[in-house]
Design a protein around this motif. Structure first.
Motif, PDB file in Angstrom:
ATOM      1  N   GLN A 169     -11.445   0.776  -2.802  1.00  0.00           N
ATOM      2  CA  GLN A 169     -12.639   1.499  -2.346  1.00  0.00           C
ATOM      3  C   GLN A 169     -12.315   2.597  -1.337  1.00  0.00           C
ATOM      4  O   GLN A 169     -13.183   3.327  -0.910  1.00  0.00           O
ATOM      5  N   ARG A 170     -11.046   2.720  -0.972  1.00  0.00           N
ATOM      6  CA  ARG A 170     -10.608   3.722  -0.005  1.00  0.00           C
ATOM      7  C   ARG A 170     -10.763   5.139  -0.540  1.00  0.00           C
ATOM      8  O   ARG A 170     -10.369   5.408  -1.666  1.00  0.00           O
ATOM      9  N   PRO A 171     -11.322   6.038   0.243  1.00  0.00           N
ATOM     10  CA  PRO A 171     -11.379   7.426  -0.232  1.00  0.00           C
ATOM     11  C   PRO A 171      -9.973   8.009  -0.329  1.00  0.00           C
ATOM     12  O   PRO A 171      -9.108   7.700   0.470  1.00  0.00           O
ATOM     13  N   ARG A 172      -9.756   8.800  -1.323  1.00  0.00           N
ATOM     14  CA  ARG A 172      -8.439   9.421  -1.540  1.00  0.00           C
ATOM     15  C   ARG A 172      -8.543  10.921  -1.376  1.00  0.00           C
ATOM     16  O   ARG A 172      -9.539  11.533  -1.737  1.00  0.00           O
ATOM     17  N   LYS A 173      -7.487  11.487  -0.839  1.00  0.00           N
ATOM     18  CA  LYS A 173      -7.409  12.943  -0.786  1.00  0.00           C
ATOM     19  C   LYS A 173      -7.023  13.430  -2.175  1.00  0.00           C
ATOM     20  O   LYS A 173      -6.135  12.857  -2.807  1.00  0.00           O
ATOM     21  N   PRO A 174      -7.690  14.468  -2.666  1.00  0.00           N
ATOM     22  CA  PRO A 174      -7.287  14.996  -3.968  1.00  0.00           C
ATOM     23  C   PRO A 174      -5.879  15.573  -3.897  1.00  0.00           C
ATOM     24  O   PRO A 174      -5.498  16.189  -2.904  1.00  0.00           O
ATOM     25  N   ARG A 175      -5.123  15.330  -4.918  1.00  0.00           N
ATOM     26  CA  ARG A 175      -3.772  15.866  -4.961  1.00  0.00           C
ATOM     27  C   ARG A 175      -3.801  17.292  -5.491  1.00  0.00           C
ATOM     28  O   ARG A 175      -4.367  17.557  -6.534  1.00  0.00           O
TER      29      ARG A 175
ATOM     30  N   TYR B 133      -5.256   1.931  11.657  1.00  0.00           N
ATOM     31  CA  TYR B 133      -6.503   1.620  10.957  1.00  0.00           C
ATOM     32  C   TYR B 133      -7.212   0.454  11.626  1.00  0.00           C
ATOM     33  O   TYR B 133      -8.437   0.461  11.780  1.00  0.00           O
TER      34      TYR B 133
ATOM     35  N   LEU C 271       0.805  -1.224   0.000  1.00  0.00           N
ATOM     36  CA  LEU C 271       0.000   0.000   0.000  1.00  0.00           C
ATOM     37  C   LEU C 271       0.839   1.275   0.000  1.00  0.00           C
ATOM     38  O   LEU C 271       0.305   2.367  -0.203  1.00  0.00           O
TER      39      LEU C 271
ATOM     40  N   ILE D 178       2.451   2.496   2.674  1.00  0.00           N
ATOM     41  CA  ILE D 178       2.268   3.193   3.938  1.00  0.00           C
ATOM     42  C   ILE D 178       3.090   2.485   5.019  1.00  0.00           C
ATOM     43  O   ILE D 178       3.588   1.382   4.804  1.00  0.00           O
TER      44      ILE D 178
ATOM     45  N   SER E 170      -8.161  -1.314  -0.779  1.00  0.00           N
ATOM     46  CA  SER E 170      -7.450  -0.145  -1.297  1.00  0.00           C
ATOM     47  C   SER E 170      -8.233   0.538  -2.414  1.00  0.00           C
ATOM     48  O   SER E 170      -8.271   1.767  -2.487  1.00  0.00           O
TER      49      SER E 170
END
Length: 75
Positions: free
Chosen positions: A60-66, A26, A16, A18, A58
């Motif tokens: 379906q995980r929400p992502r922060k916009p870059r 988590y 991932l 991380i 992974s």
């Protein structure tokens, strides 16, 4: 018969991108999927996840916009 391969926390973290401590956080918060396997050797309980479980979580995980960095200007 091919043995089933499970990913340990360190392998999941690498997959991932991380840190393992993030995964433990988590898990503690209930934000990570339950392990597909738990080995109980009497002293500790190593966990393992199938690669498909991690990939589905992974995806379906929400992502922060870059946000792109501001343009560089030479003054």
């Amino acid at each position: 018969m091919t043995p089933v391969r499970y990913l340990a926390v360190s392998a999941v973290a690498k997959r991932l991108g991380i840190a393992p401590i993030t995964i433990y956080g988590y898990i503690k918060k209930g934000l990570f999927p339950a392990p597909d396997a738990i080995l109980d050797d009497g002293t500790r309980r190593p966990r393992g996840w199938l690669p498909e479980t991690i990939d589905a979580w992974s995806a379906q995980r929400p992502r922060k916009p870059r946000v792109p960095p501001p343009p560089h200007t030479d003054d």
